[in-house]
Design an enzyme around this catalytic site. Structure first.
Site, PDB file in Angstrom:
ATOM      1  N   LYS A  50      29.566  14.233  -8.393  1.00 28.47           N
ATOM      2  CA  LYS A  50      29.560  13.128  -7.430  1.00 28.47           C
ATOM      3  C   LYS A  50      28.361  12.216  -7.700  1.00 28.47           C
ATOM      4  O   LYS A  50      28.480  10.995  -7.681  1.00 28.47           O
ATOM      5  CB  LYS A  50      29.538  13.693  -5.998  1.00 28.47           C
ATOM      6  CG  LYS A  50      30.857  14.353  -5.613  1.00 28.47           C
ATOM      7  CD  LYS A  50      30.819  15.168  -4.331  1.00 28.47           C
ATOM      8  CE  LYS A  50      32.164  15.871  -4.120  1.00 28.47           C
ATOM      9  NZ  LYS A  50      32.222  16.723  -2.927  1.00 28.47           N
ATOM     10  N   GLN A  94      28.355  19.000   1.630  1.00 28.47           N
ATOM     11  CA  GLN A  94      29.187  19.784   0.725  1.00 28.47           C
ATOM     12  C   GLN A  94      29.571  21.114   1.383  1.00 28.47           C
ATOM     13  O   GLN A  94      28.708  21.829   1.893  1.00 28.47           O
ATOM     14  CB  GLN A  94      28.441  20.019  -0.606  1.00 28.47           C
ATOM     15  CG  GLN A  94      29.273  20.690  -1.690  1.00 28.47           C
ATOM     16  CD  GLN A  94      30.446  19.828  -2.167  1.00 28.47           C
ATOM     17  OE1 GLN A  94      30.402  18.602  -2.148  1.00 28.47           O
ATOM     18  NE2 GLN A  94      31.510  20.473  -2.589  1.00 28.47           N
ATOM     19  N   ASP A 117      33.649  11.580   3.979  1.00 26.68           N
ATOM     20  CA  ASP A 117      34.609  12.654   3.711  1.00 26.68           C
ATOM     21  C   ASP A 117      35.772  12.626   4.707  1.00 26.68           C
ATOM     22  O   ASP A 117      36.773  13.322   4.509  1.00 26.68           O
ATOM     23  CB  ASP A 117      33.906  14.018   3.844  1.00 26.68           C
ATOM     24  CG  ASP A 117      33.707  14.700   2.509  1.00 26.68           C
ATOM     25  OD1 ASP A 117      34.491  14.442   1.581  1.00 26.68           O
ATOM     26  OD2 ASP A 117      32.772  15.520   2.400  1.00 26.68           O
TER      27      ASP A 117
HETATM   28  N1  GUN Z   1      34.155  21.384  -0.840  1.00 24.50           N
HETATM   29  C1  GUN Z   1      35.286  21.410  -1.565  1.00 24.50           C
HETATM   30  N2  GUN Z   1      35.872  20.192  -1.557  1.00 24.50           N
HETATM   31  C2  GUN Z   1      35.093  19.384  -0.801  1.00 24.50           C
HETATM   32  C3  GUN Z   1      35.177  18.014  -0.418  1.00 24.50           C
HETATM   33  O1  GUN Z   1      36.093  17.265  -0.769  1.00 24.50           O
HETATM   34  N3  GUN Z   1      34.172  17.572   0.372  1.00 24.50           N
HETATM   35  C4  GUN Z   1      33.157  18.368   0.792  1.00 24.50           C
HETATM   36  N4  GUN Z   1      32.230  17.844   1.581  1.00 24.50           N
HETATM   37  N5  GUN Z   1      33.065  19.636   0.452  1.00 24.50           N
HETATM   38  C5  GUN Z   1      34.023  20.146  -0.344  1.00 24.50           C
END
Ligand code: GUN
Length: 279
Positions: A50, A94, A117
């Protein structure tokens, strides 16, 4: 005839290029804050990807990391600071979080305007009302991949094998907003193949290697694999690729399918947050 591969990496690159072109014209670079808790290898890898994508398109990223024993109170304080920091446009926590931290409490602490998100009750609620403002990046990436095949989802039978807030639940809403007929399956579903066999589109994110085999798929179906499992140091998905590719019309690879789209949609949401905040 073997299925056509849906190239998530290439589609994600197109999304990123568009964001880069828009960002280059902004006076102020958008900023994404990423909250990382603990030392989960997979989470660290996703966060790195990211941040790399942010750098590629001219978005600032700010990493706020803490050890796995951090208290819920401290995480909530970090979020409060990021909410109040006018230099931060988007906040991502995350997942998963360690046991001592209440996930829903943490997600709900994020300002909905910075919730890139789409996991706050406000943004999930808006999605259920048909307002797609900040939507889960994996779910919106999956819809983009399906639509990249030229498929109109209206009236299609779609089987989603996942019911988490990260993938299944927001995806169901996106599909309903497009008038698809949706069945949602999960680990308690009896006779999974009854549902998958009836589907024009199967999306799976179960985290179980080889869960979906060719004989569970309708001829010509689109099959999207959002499962990510580390198997002998290589990444695999939920689909038994060799048997499914003989039956499906389109199929996503792992890696190079849903993963890059999740990152690209996050970057898109960060730019959207900055714009909506007037930056
Ligand atoms: N953990 C696994 N996939 C994701 C996601 O798309 N966003 C976040 N914040 N955590 C994750």
């Amino acid at each position: 005839m073997p299925a056509k591969l849906i190239d998530g990496k290439a589609i994600a690159e197109q999304v990123l290029s568009k964001v880069k072109a828009v960002t280059a014209k902004l006076q102020k670079k958008p900023t994404l804050a990423v909250v990382l808790v603990g030392d989960n290898n997979a989470s660290e890898l996703y966060v790195r990807k990211k941040q790399e994508a942010c750098e590629k398109v001219g978005i600032n990223s700010k990493l706020v990391s803490s050890c796995g024993t951090v208290s819920e109170e401290d995480i909530l304080k970090q979020i409060e600071e990021l909410n109040n920091d006018s230099a931060v446009n988007g906040i991502l926590v995350q997942l998963p979080l360690p046991k001592q931290v209440d996930r829903n409490k943490v997600l709900e602490a994020i300002s909905p305007a910075k919730d890139v998100d789409g996991f706050t009750a406000e943004n999930l609620g808006k999605l259920a009302l048909g307002i797609e403002e900040f939507v889960s990046c994996t779910a919106s990436g999956i819809v983009k991949l399906i639509e990249s095949t030229g498929t109109n989802l209206e009236g299609k039978n779609v089987c989603v094998v996942n019911h988490s807030i990260v993938v299944g639940r927001p995806l169901v809403q996106l599909l309903l907003n497009r008038n698809a007929t949706v069945s949602v399956c999960h680990k308690f579903t009896k006779n999974l193949s009854e549902f998958t066999k009836n589907a024009d589109v199967v999306v799976t994110a179960a985290g179980v290697p080889n869960l979906i085999k060719g004989d569970m798929i309708k001829q010509g179906a689109i099959v999207i694999d959002a499962g990510i499992i580390r198997d002998d140091k290589k990444l695999v998905g939920d689909i038994d690729f060799d048997s499914v590719k003989e039956i499906a019309s389109h199929i996503t690879p792992v890696p190079g399918g849903v993963g890059p789209m999740t990152v690209a949609c996050l970057i898109e949401n960060t730019l959207k947050a900055a714009k909506l905040q007037g930056d």
